[in-house]
Design a protein around this motif. Structure first.
Motif, PDB file in Angstrom:
ATOM      1  N   THR A   1     -34.613 -77.531   6.820  1.00 58.33           N
ATOM      2  CA  THR A   1     -34.030 -77.624   8.158  1.00 58.33           C
ATOM      3  C   THR A   1     -34.000 -79.079   8.581  1.00 58.33           C
ATOM      4  OG1 THR A   1     -36.187 -77.228   9.166  1.00 58.33           O
ATOM      5  CG2 THR A   1     -34.751 -75.337   8.945  1.00 58.33           C
TER       6      THR A   1
ATOM      7  N   THR B   1     -33.277 -81.531  11.801  1.00 56.46           N
ATOM      8  CA  THR B   1     -33.116 -81.536  13.262  1.00 56.46           C
ATOM      9  C   THR B   1     -32.977 -82.964  13.771  1.00 56.46           C
ATOM     10  OG1 THR B   1     -35.520 -81.494  13.417  1.00 56.46           O
ATOM     11  CG2 THR B   1     -34.380 -79.412  13.709  1.00 56.46           C
TER      12      THR B   1
ATOM     13  N   GLN C   1     -29.558 -78.123  18.382  1.00 52.72           N
ATOM     14  CA  GLN C   1     -28.924 -77.595  17.188  1.00 52.72           C
ATOM     15  C   GLN C   1     -29.225 -78.468  15.986  1.00 52.72           C
ATOM     16  OE1 GLN C   1     -24.827 -76.444  17.661  1.00 52.72           O
ATOM     17  NE2 GLN C   1     -24.744 -75.553  15.629  1.00 52.72           N
ATOM     18  N   GLY C   2     -29.361 -77.849  14.834  1.00 50.78           N
ATOM     19  CA  GLY C   2     -29.622 -78.606  13.612  1.00 50.78           C
ATOM     20  C   GLY C   2     -28.839 -78.043  12.441  1.00 50.78           C
ATOM     21  N   LYS C   3     -29.193 -78.509  11.246  1.00 54.36           N
ATOM     22  CA  LYS C   3     -28.546 -78.018  10.033  1.00 54.36           C
ATOM     23  C   LYS C   3     -29.568 -77.269   9.190  1.00 54.36           C
ATOM     24  CE  LYS C   3     -27.171 -82.198   9.092  1.00 54.36           C
ATOM     25  NZ  LYS C   3     -26.674 -83.353   8.325  1.00 54.36           N
ATOM     26  N   TYR C   4     -29.069 -76.401   8.344  1.00 56.50           N
ATOM     27  CA  TYR C   4     -29.939 -75.612   7.486  1.00 56.50           C
ATOM     28  C   TYR C   4     -29.333 -75.545   6.088  1.00 56.50           C
ATOM     29  CZ  TYR C   4     -32.402 -71.452   5.769  1.00 56.50           C
ATOM     30  OH  TYR C   4     -33.149 -70.580   5.032  1.00 56.50           O
ATOM     31  N   PHE C   5     -30.156 -75.786   5.077  1.00 55.58           N
ATOM     32  CA  PHE C   5     -29.690 -75.687   3.692  1.00 55.58           C
ATOM     33  C   PHE C   5     -30.622 -74.778   2.901  1.00 55.58           C
ATOM     34  CE2 PHE C   5     -28.569 -79.931   5.175  1.00 55.58           C
ATOM     35  CZ  PHE C   5     -27.234 -80.026   4.830  1.00 55.58           C
ATOM     36  N   GLU C   6     -30.053 -73.944   2.044  1.00 50.32           N
ATOM     37  CA  GLU C   6     -30.839 -73.225   1.046  1.00 50.32           C
ATOM     38  C   GLU C   6     -30.456 -73.770  -0.308  1.00 50.32           C
ATOM     39  OE1 GLU C   6     -31.578 -68.877   3.149  1.00 50.32           O
ATOM     40  OE2 GLU C   6     -30.485 -68.998   1.257  1.00 50.32           O
ATOM     41  N   ILE C   7     -31.428 -74.340  -1.009  1.00 51.04           N
ATOM     42  CA  ILE C   7     -31.135 -74.988  -2.283  1.00 51.04           C
ATOM     43  C   ILE C   7     -31.932 -74.328  -3.393  1.00 51.04           C
ATOM     44  CG2 ILE C   7     -31.251 -77.153  -3.571  1.00 51.04           C
ATOM     45  CD1 ILE C   7     -30.660 -78.640  -1.065  1.00 51.04           C
ATOM     46  N   GLU C   8     -31.218 -73.931  -4.448  1.00 53.48           N
ATOM     47  CA  GLU C   8     -31.855 -73.266  -5.582  1.00 53.48           C
ATOM     48  C   GLU C   8     -31.870 -74.215  -6.769  1.00 53.48           C
ATOM     49  OE1 GLU C   8     -30.053 -69.420  -6.211  1.00 53.48           O
ATOM     50  OE2 GLU C   8     -31.375 -69.026  -7.919  1.00 53.48           O
ATOM     51  N   LEU C   9     -33.053 -74.354  -7.378  1.00 58.39           N
ATOM     52  CA  LEU C   9     -33.194 -75.257  -8.523  1.00 58.39           C
ATOM     53  C   LEU C   9     -33.619 -74.476  -9.759  1.00 58.39           C
ATOM     54  CD1 LEU C   9     -35.219 -78.270  -7.079  1.00 58.39           C
ATOM     55  CD2 LEU C   9     -32.759 -78.106  -7.370  1.00 58.39           C
TER      56      LEU C   9
ATOM     57  N   MET D   1     -33.069 -85.442  -2.566  1.00 57.60           N
ATOM     58  CA  MET D   1     -31.782 -84.956  -2.036  1.00 57.60           C
ATOM     59  C   MET D   1     -31.687 -85.217  -0.532  1.00 57.60           C
ATOM     60  SD  MET D   1     -31.390 -81.274  -3.845  1.00 57.60           S
ATOM     61  CE  MET D   1     -31.247 -81.108  -5.622  1.00 57.60           C
TER      62      MET D   1
ATOM     63  N   LEU E   1     -28.882 -87.843   0.638  1.00 60.23           N
ATOM     64  CA  LEU E   1     -27.620 -87.243   1.078  1.00 60.23           C
ATOM     65  C   LEU E   1     -27.716 -86.394   2.344  1.00 60.23           C
ATOM     66  CD1 LEU E   1     -24.559 -86.803   0.237  1.00 60.23           C
ATOM     67  CD2 LEU E   1     -25.338 -84.618  -0.688  1.00 60.23           C
ATOM     68  N   LEU E   2     -28.703 -85.506   2.390  1.00 56.48           N
ATOM     69  CA  LEU E   2     -28.657 -84.464   3.419  1.00 56.48           C
ATOM     70  C   LEU E   2     -29.084 -84.928   4.808  1.00 56.48           C
ATOM     71  CD1 LEU E   2     -30.150 -81.529   1.312  1.00 56.48           C
ATOM     72  CD2 LEU E   2     -27.765 -82.142   1.592  1.00 56.48           C
TER      73      LEU E   2
ATOM     74  N   LEU F   1     -24.298 -83.571  -5.022  1.00 53.98           N
ATOM     75  CA  LEU F   1     -25.641 -83.752  -5.585  1.00 53.98           C
ATOM     76  C   LEU F   1     -25.598 -83.725  -7.112  1.00 53.98           C
ATOM     77  CD1 LEU F   1     -27.657 -81.507  -3.094  1.00 53.98           C
ATOM     78  CD2 LEU F   1     -27.913 -83.975  -3.359  1.00 53.98           C
TER      79      LEU F   1
ATOM     80  N   THR G   1     -30.531 -80.036 -12.404  1.00 50.63           N
ATOM     81  CA  THR G   1     -31.256 -78.756 -12.347  1.00 50.63           C
ATOM     82  C   THR G   1     -30.832 -77.929 -11.135  1.00 50.63           C
ATOM     83  OG1 THR G   1     -33.087 -79.847 -11.185  1.00 50.63           O
ATOM     84  CG2 THR G   1     -33.327 -79.582 -13.557  1.00 50.63           C
TER      85      THR G   1
ATOM     86  N   VAL H   1     -28.934 -75.423  -8.973  1.00 48.39           N
ATOM     87  CA  VAL H   1     -28.218 -74.184  -9.264  1.00 48.39           C
ATOM     88  C   VAL H   1     -27.257 -73.811  -8.141  1.00 48.39           C
ATOM     89  CG1 VAL H   1     -28.451 -71.727  -9.788  1.00 48.39           C
ATOM     90  CG2 VAL H   1     -30.138 -73.341 -10.646  1.00 48.39           C
ATOM     91  N   ASN H   2     -27.722 -73.907  -6.900  1.00 47.56           N
ATOM     92  CA  ASN H   2     -26.881 -73.443  -5.802  1.00 47.56           C
ATOM     93  C   ASN H   2     -27.294 -74.066  -4.469  1.00 47.56           C
ATOM     94  OD1 ASN H   2     -24.776 -71.924  -4.783  1.00 47.56           O
ATOM     95  ND2 ASN H   2     -26.092 -70.196  -4.260  1.00 47.56           N
TER      96      ASN H   2
ATOM     97  N   ARG I   1     -26.469 -73.440  -0.271  1.00 51.49           N
ATOM     98  CA  ARG I   1     -25.790 -72.711   0.813  1.00 51.49           C
ATOM     99  C   ARG I   1     -26.128 -73.419   2.108  1.00 51.49           C
ATOM    100  NH1 ARG I   1     -22.263 -68.645  -0.412  1.00 51.49           N
ATOM    101  NH2 ARG I   1     -22.967 -67.229   1.214  1.00 51.49           N
TER     102      ARG I   1
ATOM    103  N   GLY J   1     -26.186 -73.543   6.344  1.00 51.72           N
ATOM    104  CA  GLY J   1     -26.220 -72.674   7.511  1.00 51.72           C
ATOM    105  C   GLY J   1     -26.395 -73.468   8.784  1.00 51.72           C
TER     106      GLY J   1
ATOM    107  N   TYR K   1     -28.824 -74.051  12.435  1.00 53.05           N
ATOM    108  CA  TYR K   1     -30.198 -73.940  12.904  1.00 53.05           C
ATOM    109  C   TYR K   1     -30.236 -74.231  14.398  1.00 53.05           C
ATOM    110  CZ  TYR K   1     -35.170 -75.098  13.347  1.00 53.05           C
ATOM    111  OH  TYR K   1     -36.484 -75.149  13.727  1.00 53.05           O
TER     112      TYR K   1
END
Lengths: 80, 80
Positions: A6, A8, A38-46, A61, A65-66, B25, B32, B34-35, B37, B39, B41
């Motif tokens: 997250t 903010t 309000q903020g941003k949210y990322f779900e990152i899978e490694l 990351m 970048l984020l 990225l 490494t 994978v994904n 997403r 959102g 916040y």
């Protein structure tokens, strides 16, 4: 391994987007509302099994970048 | 009372913004990955001492304004 990030705005940074949401909700009659940010949210899978390596990469990351470190804070949580 | 709300796109909904972040990225050498997403916040502060009343109001805000229930999911967490 999956992480939730997250981002903010820092406390003293103006958040016009949040203010618009706040005013809209207040105009809808929600008068106990004090503040919206309000903020941003990322779900990152490694594809990485070592948790410390994965966390370091996520940190990198964020920094590269984020997140705009001048005006934003971030938190990282492992979700799976 | 303060709540954190995360709004994410449902699993099968295309997330072009997340894809752009992911490609960027990966182009930076993070192979490494994978994904990703992306959102939204929100941090919402209420002037309300009863937790159940506060939670109901937050639910109402989500359903009426913050979340597009057709394509998005949301989670609510009390943070203070």
């Amino acid at each position: 391994m999956k992480f939730a990030i997250t981002v903010t705005l820092k406390k003293d940074v103006l958040d016009p987007q949040g203010k618009v949401v706040q005013q809209t909700l207040q105009n809808m009659g929600m008068d106990t509302l004090v503040n919206v940010r309000q903020g941003k949210y990322f779900e990152i899978e490694l594809n990485e099994t070592k948790e410390d390596v994965a966390k370091n990469l996520i940190e990198e990351m964020c920094k590269k970048l984020l997140v705009n470190l001048i005006i934003e804070n971030y938190t990282i949580n492992k979700i799976s």
